[in-house]
Design a protein around this motif. Structure first.
Motif: not given
Length: 243
Positions: A8-14, A36-51
């Motif tokens: 599972d750990e190897l598959e997650s790393k892959r 020249p626009l007001r700035k904003a940012s969003v985080l797109l958080p990726l994670l691995v679950r159940a492969g």
């Protein structure tokens, strides 16, 4: 460590490494930061679950004046102390869901969008640990959930919503309805949030979605940048006409 755990750990790393390589190819860096626009940012958080790759999203608190109850990514407007769009996304994610910036493996910045308040919104993509437990700030976030990334190219429940573009013409936006079996809740994901999620899934999987998209899938980054610059040009023209 048992053999199954090691596998599972190897598959997650892959999965992470494959995604990282594809995302780095489409990293726009600070290419659009000068606009020249007001700035904003969003985080797109990726994670691995159940492969599988998953994407973490939040629900805006009903106490907020703007877009209460809507699904979005952690993020917000830039502060003067922020060095760049990455700083903004990480700071906002920490404030909203308790995500330690040191625990985020930032991969890239993707082609930005423009929100309904005319902010230049930069999506910052990063990996987080699958064990992350969100601690939502109740003033800003009412819920946190994860969705398999593949849902944004192969959804079970999808429709399009009409909207008027900056140039005044009629267009359509993605709208996903997702049933979270773990928490027994349903969430509607649309607008700029859905736009970013779809693009991220297209980049990583390199597959054609089960619905229409406004990209040349054989030239994804160039068509995404062209679409954005057309949007920015429409906004600039509208501003000029209002002078």
């Amino acid at each position: 460590m048992a053999a199954a755990e090691r596998e599972d750990e190897l598959e997650s790393k892959r999965l992470k490494e494959t995604a990282r390589l594809r995302l780095r190819e489409l990293d726009v860096g600070d290419r659009f930061s000068h606009l020249p626009l007001r700035k904003a940012s969003v985080l797109l958080p990726l994670l691995v679950r159940a492969g599988k790759l998953h994407l973490l999203l939040t629900v805006r608190s009903m106490q907020l004046r703007r877009s209460p109850g809507e699904v979005c990514f952690p993020g917000g407007k830039s502060d003067a102390a922020d060095k760049d769009e990455i700083d903004t996304a990480l700071r906002e994610a920490q404030e909203e869901v308790g995500l330690d910036p040191e625990k985020v493996q930032v991969i890239c910045r993707l082609v930005p969008g423009i929100d309904k308040m005319n902010h230049l919104v930069t999506p910052v993509v990063g990996f987080i640990e699958d064990t992350f437990q969100a601690t939502p700030n109740p003033d800003e976030v009412s819920d946190v959930f994860v969705v398999p990334l593949e849902y944004f190219i192969k959804p079970l429940n999808y429709k399009t919503l009409p909207y008027k573009t900056l140039s005044g013409s009629l267009s359509w936006m993605h709208c996903f309805m997702y049933d979270d079996q773990e928490h027994k809740k349903s969430f509607t994901i649309w607008g700029l949030t859905a736009h970013f999620a779809v693009f991220l899934a297209l980049v990583i999987f390199g597959k054609r979605p089960t619905f229409a998209v406004d990209y040349d899938l054989d030239n994804l980054i160039s068509s995404a940048e062209k679409n954005f610059m057309n949007l920015y040009a429409s906004l600039s023209e509208r501003k000029k006409s209002n002078l």
